[in-house]
Design an enzyme around this catalytic site. Structure first.
Site, PDB file in Angstrom:
ATOM      1  N   ARG A 102       3.865  27.255   3.761  1.00 17.40           N
ATOM      2  CA  ARG A 102       3.922  26.393   3.968  1.00 17.40           C
ATOM      3  C   ARG A 102       2.678  25.651   3.858  1.00 17.40           C
ATOM      4  NH1 ARG A 102       5.716  21.583   6.616  1.00 17.40           N
ATOM      5  NH2 ARG A 102       4.782  21.150   8.250  1.00 17.40           N
ATOM      6  N   THR A 389      11.937  15.899   2.764  1.00 16.31           N
ATOM      7  CA  THR A 389      12.207  17.034   2.498  1.00 16.31           C
ATOM      8  C   THR A 389      13.601  17.806   1.612  1.00 16.31           C
ATOM      9  OG1 THR A 389      11.084  17.306   4.676  1.00 16.31           O
ATOM     10  CG2 THR A 389      12.347  19.562   3.732  1.00 16.31           C
ATOM     11  N   ASP A 431       1.642  16.265   9.476  1.00 19.10           N
ATOM     12  CA  ASP A 431       2.065  16.782  10.416  1.00 19.10           C
ATOM     13  C   ASP A 431       1.296  17.265  11.779  1.00 19.10           C
ATOM     14  OD1 ASP A 431       4.526  16.371   9.320  1.00 19.10           O
ATOM     15  OD2 ASP A 431       5.007  18.305   8.373  1.00 19.10           O
ATOM     16  N   SER A 460       5.209  22.542  11.709  1.00 13.19           N
ATOM     17  CA  SER A 460       6.788  22.010  10.604  1.00 13.19           C
ATOM     18  C   SER A 460       7.810  22.136  11.780  1.00 13.19           C
ATOM     19  CB  SER A 460       7.034  23.186   9.358  1.00 13.19           C
ATOM     20  OG  SER A 460       8.104  22.394   9.189  1.00 13.19           O
ATOM     21  N   GLY A 481      14.423  15.702   7.930  1.00 11.53           N
ATOM     22  CA  GLY A 481      14.465  15.073   8.738  1.00 11.53           C
ATOM     23  C   GLY A 481      12.826  14.770   9.676  1.00 11.53           C
ATOM     24  N   GLY A 482      12.336  15.286   8.681  1.00  9.42           N
ATOM     25  CA  GLY A 482      10.881  15.757  10.016  1.00  9.42           C
ATOM     26  C   GLY A 482      11.234  15.884  11.348  1.00  9.42           C
TER      27      GLY A 482
HETATM   28  O1  DON Z   1       7.674  19.752   7.988  1.00 11.97           O
HETATM   29  C1  DON Z   1       7.998  19.135   8.254  1.00 11.97           C
HETATM   30  O2  DON Z   1       8.572  19.012   9.722  1.00 11.97           O
HETATM   31  C2  DON Z   1       8.183  18.017   8.437  1.00 11.97           C
HETATM   32  N1  DON Z   1       7.182  17.684   6.889  1.00 11.97           N
HETATM   33  C3  DON Z   1       8.768  17.721   7.351  1.00 11.97           C
HETATM   34  C4  DON Z   1       8.717  16.369   6.887  1.00 11.97           C
HETATM   35  C5  DON Z   1      11.018  15.728   6.497  1.00 11.97           C
HETATM   36  O3  DON Z   1      11.956  16.132   7.037  1.00 11.97           O
HETATM   37  C6  DON Z   1      10.706  14.510   6.055  1.00 11.97           C
HETATM   38  N2  DON Z   1      12.419  14.317   5.110  1.00 11.97           N
HETATM   39  N3  DON Z   1      12.679  13.226   5.402  1.00 11.97           N
END
Ligand code: DON
Length: 579
Positions: A102, A389, A431, A460, A481-482
């Site tokens: 990370r 992601t 984040d 994350s 998907g964040g």
């Molecule tokens: O680490 C995380 O949870 C986020 N930065 C992930 C970002 C993400 O999945 C965006 N994509 N769709």
């Protein structure tokens, strides 16, 4: 003001760009494999993974090769300028490890660095430009994985990516569209002086010299990136963290008032961590510990759901959707309250994944009523009124399983490429919790565990997960998907374990998402059934629909065929290949 609106426009387009990676296709894409299966978002990358397995590489070699390849062919998320996590499970020892690569905050980062003079969160600062960039981890993570667990020489796993960058690859319709989408951002960024200069190198590389649109069939070259990959191939991660690439990144940062220095890069380390583990109806769940909230919150939710006869309910009926949504609500409150980088304070993972904690949540769930999120999170709410992601899954002929999720955060990260590197840098700093002490009903969280601090890793939601049944790897999954990631992974797992779907049905099935705040239940459009929605509304749920949620390229063992089946998510043009 006008500039604020422009920034908002840019951020909306970035979200749309992220979604373009997830357009529904009708193709069924399941493949069974005996000697190995690779499932990723991209045809080139999956094929490279299979080629590495055929050459005698193991799943870790393949995972690193796929990761480098995606940095070329899937620039919205594939990266060497970002970070991520890798879970590896070994069949002989039955042990699993979690590699944490990370990003971390640079030494100069402070908790209030994204607040304006009035103390309000300035979203653009944390998403666009040099200040948004965390110290990247991918190259160190991949090197660590190869040194400890790989079979093939380092150069051999990078070579295919160098070839794709140097000799180009053919854009498919989706990639061409995504690159053309960048033009709209560039247009919007006119008059936004800061972004024009900071992103000049990015837009130079990701547009055609004559200004025309990309079309399907175009060959896309990335010469600077090829040179950077060659340096990494010849010198190892030292090229990135101490050598020429470090030099170029630090110089660009200084020029554009970013924070990352050569010293920050030199200090970066990838760690191997003990995965977080749980049990769900006889299946062992192995997933990512802090600094991800993914594994902890996933296991917490599964523990709660274990208290319900989920399999006896109709999968997409109001009863099951309500119970799942309430479980998500309570677990995401815990995420907001307690989760952050473990090296900077105690994170109560043990308590959160305990069956006792799950029981206490189960007792609070009202089967007839959606509990307002503000009612359960009063203590951290300050103002009551008030994405890209990618994940890939691999198994080899010996049963070594790898689940990797890595990211630049937003689609194409910070829109910064340090001159001369060709490497897109992440915007992972977004984040962190942005406004200390301020948590609102829109989803802004200000709790202590995830406030910015030098060298801290931002929390994350990435949830690369391996599931074991009777000592054998049963399933490999994960998603982008964040914050919604953990819920996507939950949806896929219960589809298989409780609702007995095959892996393709489980991955394709529509998903729901609740994150505590904002207090809305998000339902994928495809799943809209007016009667069910009305029923949920009558229980008190506010419902919003979304076109697409997550992109869960997964693998599952099928007792019937005795083979592993790879399923590419229908939401993207993914690719499952076996041999
Ligand atoms: O680490 C995380 O949870 C986020 N930065 C992930 C970002 C993400 O999945 C965006 N994509 N769709």
């Amino acid at each position: 003001m006008a500039s604020n609106r422009r920034i908002l426009g840019i951020l909306i387009i970035i979200c749309l760009l992220a979604q373009w990676a997830c357009i529904t296709s009708d193709e069924e894409n399941t493949v069974p494999g005996k000697n190995g299966v690779v499932v990723s978002v991209d045809q080139y990358a999956s094929q490279i993974g299979i080629d590495i397995l055929k050459k005698g590489g193991n799943a870790v070699d393949a995972a690193v090769a796929v990761g480098f390849a995606l940095a070329v062919t899937y620039p919205a998320a594939g990266n060497i300028g970002g970070g991520g996590f890798m879970i590896i499970r070994f069949p002989d020892t039955r042990e699993a490890v979690a590699i944490d690569f990370r990003e971390m905050a640079p030494a100069g980062a402070t908790p209030n660095m994204y607040l304006d003079e009035k103390g309000n969160y300035d979203r653009a600062k944390s998403y666009l430009g040099h200040l948004a960039v965390g110290v990247p981890g991918t190259v160190k993570g991949f090197e660590y994985a190869m040194q400890k667990y790989g079979n093939l020489p380092w150069k051999e796993v990078i070579a295919p990516a160098i070839d794709l960058a140097e000799n180009g690859f053919v854009l498919n319709k989706r990639r061409a569209k995504a690159l053309n989408g960048l033009k709209q951002i560039q247009k919007l960024s006119k008059n936004f002086e800061d972004m024009i200069t900071k992103s000049e190198e990015f837009f130079r590389i990701f547009s055609k010299p004559d200004g025309s649109e990309f079309v399907e069939g175009d060959i896309f070259f990335q010469i600077d990136l090829a040179e950077s990959l060659k340096l990494i191939s010849n010198q190892g991660s030292a090229a990135f963290y101490e050598g020429k690439i470090a030099e170029l990144i630090a110089r660009d940062m200084e020029k554009h008032r970013g924070l990352i220095t050569k010293d920050d890069l030199a200090k970066y380390e990838a760690f191997v961590r003990e995965p977080v583990k749980g049990n769900y109806r006889g299946y062992e769940i192995i997933s990512m510990p802090p600094p991800s909230s993914g594994g902890t919150i996933l296991i917490e939710m599964l523990n709660v759901l274990e208290g319900f006869e989920l399999g006896a309910m109709e999968r997409y009926g109001p009863e099951a959707l309500h119970v799942i949504s309430e479980t998500m609500r309570f677990a995401y409150l815990d995420r907001a309250k307690y989760m952050g980088d473990k090296q900077f304070g105690d994170i109560p993972v043990k308590r959160l994944i305990s069956k006792e904690h799950a029981q206490s949540i189960k007792e609070k769930i009202d089967l007839d009523r959606a509990i307002p999120s503000s009612e359960i999170g009063e203590d951290i709410l300050t103002n009551e009124k008030a994405k890209e992601t990618t994940h890939y899954s691999i198994i080899d002929k010996d049963g070594i399983a790898v689940a990797t999720t890595y990211t630049l955060n937003g689609g194409f990260g910070s829109f910064v490429i340090a001159e001369g590197t060709g490497i897109i840098l992440n915007n992972e700093m977004a984040d962190f919790n942005m406004k200390p002490g301020y948590t609102d009903d829109k989803g802004l969280i200000g709790t202590e565990p995830n406030l910015i601090a030098p060298y801290k890793r931002m929390l994350s939601s990435m949830t690369p997960t391996i599931i074991v049944k009777d000592g054998k790897t049963f399933m490999i999954t994960g998603s982008p998907g964040g914050r919604t990631i953990i819920n996507t992974v939950l949806n896929v797992i219960i589809n298989v374990i409780d609702f007995k779907m095959n892996i393709q049905e489980a991955v394709n099935g529509y998903r729901i998402n609740h994150e505590w705040m904002p207090d809305v239940l998000i339902v994928e459009k495809e799943g809209i059934n007016e009667e069910v929605i009305d029923s949920l509304k009558s229980m008190g749920h506010e419902i919003k629909t979304i076109r697409s949620l997550g992109d869960a390229h997964s693998i599952c063992f099928d007792l019937g065929t005795g083979k592993y089946h790879g399923a590419a998510d229908k939401r993207s043009s993914g690719s499952a290949i076996e041999y």
